[in-house]
Design an enzyme around this catalytic site. Structure first.
Site, PDB file in Angstrom:
ATOM      1  N   SER A   1       0.780  -1.374  -0.086  1.00 27.91           N
ATOM      2  CA  SER A   1      -0.085   0.007   0.119  1.00 27.91           C
ATOM      3  C   SER A   1       0.782   1.186  -0.026  1.00 27.91           C
ATOM      4  O   SER A   1       1.446   1.554  -0.853  1.00 27.91           O
ATOM      5  CB  SER A   1      -0.804  -0.084   1.171  1.00 27.91           C
ATOM      6  OG  SER A   1      -1.953   0.872   1.077  1.00 27.91           O
TER       7      SER A   1
ATOM      8  N   ASP B   1      -2.668   6.161  -3.471  1.00 29.12           N
ATOM      9  CA  ASP B   1      -1.438   5.577  -2.811  1.00 29.12           C
ATOM     10  C   ASP B   1      -1.258   4.501  -3.758  1.00 29.12           C
ATOM     11  O   ASP B   1      -1.507   4.534  -4.838  1.00 29.12           O
ATOM     12  CB  ASP B   1      -2.112   4.979  -1.286  1.00 29.12           C
ATOM     13  CG  ASP B   1      -2.847   3.986  -1.402  1.00 29.12           C
ATOM     14  OD1 ASP B   1      -3.651   3.685  -2.257  1.00 29.12           O
ATOM     15  OD2 ASP B   1      -2.833   3.201  -0.540  1.00 29.12           O
TER      16      ASP B   1
ATOM     17  N   ASP C   1      -1.224   1.483  -4.152  1.00 27.21           N
ATOM     18  CA  ASP C   1      -2.066   0.213  -4.614  1.00 27.21           C
ATOM     19  C   ASP C   1      -3.166   0.595  -4.893  1.00 27.21           C
ATOM     20  O   ASP C   1      -4.304  -0.167  -5.385  1.00 27.21           O
ATOM     21  CB  ASP C   1      -1.986  -0.825  -3.658  1.00 27.21           C
ATOM     22  CG  ASP C   1      -3.081  -0.723  -2.459  1.00 27.21           C
ATOM     23  OD1 ASP C   1      -3.014   0.522  -2.084  1.00 27.21           O
ATOM     24  OD2 ASP C   1      -3.697  -1.571  -1.813  1.00 27.21           O
TER      25      ASP C   1
ATOM     26  N   ASP D   1      -6.261   2.097  -3.231  1.00 31.73           N
ATOM     27  CA  ASP D   1      -7.374   1.899  -2.455  1.00 31.73           C
ATOM     28  C   ASP D   1      -7.491   3.414  -1.703  1.00 31.73           C
ATOM     29  O   ASP D   1      -8.759   3.182  -1.083  1.00 31.73           O
ATOM     30  CB  ASP D   1      -7.627   0.746  -1.946  1.00 31.73           C
ATOM     31  CG  ASP D   1      -6.323   0.511  -0.734  1.00 31.73           C
ATOM     32  OD1 ASP D   1      -5.553   1.429  -0.544  1.00 31.73           O
ATOM     33  OD2 ASP D   1      -6.400  -0.459  -0.166  1.00 31.73           O
TER      34      ASP D   1
END
Length: 452
Positions: free
Chosen positions: A108, A247, A249, A251
């Site tokens: 993340s 961010d 990834d 999400d």
């Protein structure tokens, strides 16, 4: 019962250090394959279950992907590989391709030298605690290998990005477009670099992309939702109408108005909720977390919108939404769930919901931002050398009670251990910024002494 490997958002750590090693990932692939796919029932029918694997842009993703693939294949599970893809895209594609589970290789918002694993069910939702416990139990069993005729196969999903782009666009009203808007997108050199710009461009916006040149080592490096200064500068430089930062990834999302002011998840959640209420589209109430700003709770109450808090972590927000049969919730970190649009938090889809509010209201993002004034909130991350029982530590609890007395019911104090890092997060909020800062520093000093 505590978990050995799983934190609040999957398994995460430094690459090369347990458990983020190739040998562990191979065993994890084998264990997860057996638990998540109902393997025995599939093989009894002569069919191989399938698990989808996506990843962000970290260089270690290649190594971990290969190890997971080996473990899944050994268990007799077919593997569908998407390459770099946002976490919510894996959730969507798992459902769309009727896979029995989805795996994301990502840490993340963490630096490139960290990595981790997130799992999705066949419905595109995070795994419940009991399933994570079952995977950990399976990890303790010996790893075996299916006979050659029953080994799993692997194949690439070449059109994964295109499928997800079209899905994101489908969540925006078909009668509307983004023409006339100049938008800066910060992709954090992460998984959204090749999907977010086409989504907004194809909906009609003029798009300026930054943080869209990943090299395996630069993910989240001074860009993205955790470093919004780059986006703020770019919005002012290009005289854009607004900016959107994801961010690593994809999400999480943060946004910036035309004046360079940052909007966090609480402010974005308010904008979406207010617009839905005015349009008659809000189902039930809004779910936040223990970290949600008190000003949002008060504002929603004034609008007669129910509000409830979950534990920190989008999985717990999702559980609360499902319990209440609500659709909208999120965290101030930028995880926002709109369950009528997607089964998981999605930065691109959340941003599109905010843009719908901008167009529907005929206001600028800055004008919408001005409708909610957040209370000053100070968060101090205290690095810890040892674990302690926060709830039963006398000195720490004494400092918390002293701060709550000083706030006189006009603020909040929250202490919690991070689920992904060796840190204790000290949060204090209230109406007076100076007082809030002072109280947070006092508590952090006590926590620091107690954990060294």
């Amino acid at each position: 019962m505590s978990k050995k490997y799983f934190g609040t958002d999957g398994i995460r750590g430094r690459v090369g250090e347990a458990p983020i090693t190739p040998d562990f990932m191979m065993r994890l692939g084998y264990a997860a394959g057996r638990v998540l796919t109902g393997l025995d029932s599939h093989l009894a029918k002569g069919a191989h279950p399938a698990v989808l694997i996506g990843k962000d842009t970290r260089i270690s993703g290649y190594m971990l992907e290969a190890a997971l693939e080996a473990g899944l294949s050994a268990a007799g599970v077919d593997v569908l590989l998407t390459g770099p893809m946002p976490t919510p895209a894996v959730a969507y594609l798992t459902r769309a391709l009727r896979a029995q589970a989805g795996i994301v290789i990502s840490a993340s918002h963490n630096p490139f030298y960290d990595n981790g694993i997130k799992f999705f069910s066949s419905l595109g939702t995070k795994l419940p605690d009991e399933v994570e416990h079952a995977i950990e139990a399976a990890l303790d069993e010996p790893m075996q290998v299916m006979e050659s005729a029953k080994l799993g196969k692997a194949r690439r999903i070449d059109d994964a990005a295109g499928r997800y782009i079209e899905f994101c666009k489908s969540t925006f009203p078909s009668q509307l477009d983004l023409r006339g808007l100049k938008i800066v997108l910060d992709c954090a050199h992460g998984a959204t670099y090749h999907v977010a710009p086409p989504v907004f461009h194809e909906l009609g916006a003029e798009v300026i992309a930054i943080g869209n040149k990943p090299d395996g080592l630069n993910i989240n490096e001074q860009v993205g939702s955790t470093h919004p200064q780059a986006l703020q500068r770019a919005v002012l430089q290009h005289q854009a109408d607004l900016g959107i930062a994801f961010d690593g990834d994809g999400d999480r999302v943060m946004m910036v108005d035309a004046e360079g002011n940052l909007l966090d998840g609480d402010q974005l959640l308010y904008i979406i909720a207010a617009t839905r209420q005015q349009s008659g589209l809000l189902q039930g109430g809004v779910a936040g977390t223990l970290m949600t700003n008190l000003a949002l709770e008060h504002k929603l109450a004034a609008m007669s919108i129910p509000f409830a808090r979950a534990k920190v972590g989008d999985r717990y927000v999702l559980e609360l939404l499902n319990q209440n049969n609500w659709q909208l919730g999120g965290e101030n970190s930028g995880h926002i769930l709109t369950l009528d649009k997607h089964s998981s938090g999605d930065g691109i889809i959340a941003a599109l919901q905010v843009l719908y509010a901008v167009i529907q209201s005929e206001k600028t993002l800055g004008q919408l931002r001005a409708e909610l004034t957040l209370y000053p909130q100070v968060l101090i991350n205290v690095k810890t050398a040892k674990k302690i029982d926060l709830a039963n530590h006398a000195e720490i609890q004494s400092s918390v009670k002293a701060a709550e007395t000083a706030l006189a019911n006009r603020g909040r104090v929250l202490l919690r251990a991070s689920g992904t890092e060796p840190k204790i997060r000290v949060m204090v909020e209230g109406e007076n910024e100076g007082q809030v800062q002072m109280l947070a520093e006092r508590i952090a000093e006590v926590v620091t002494k107690a954990t060294q």
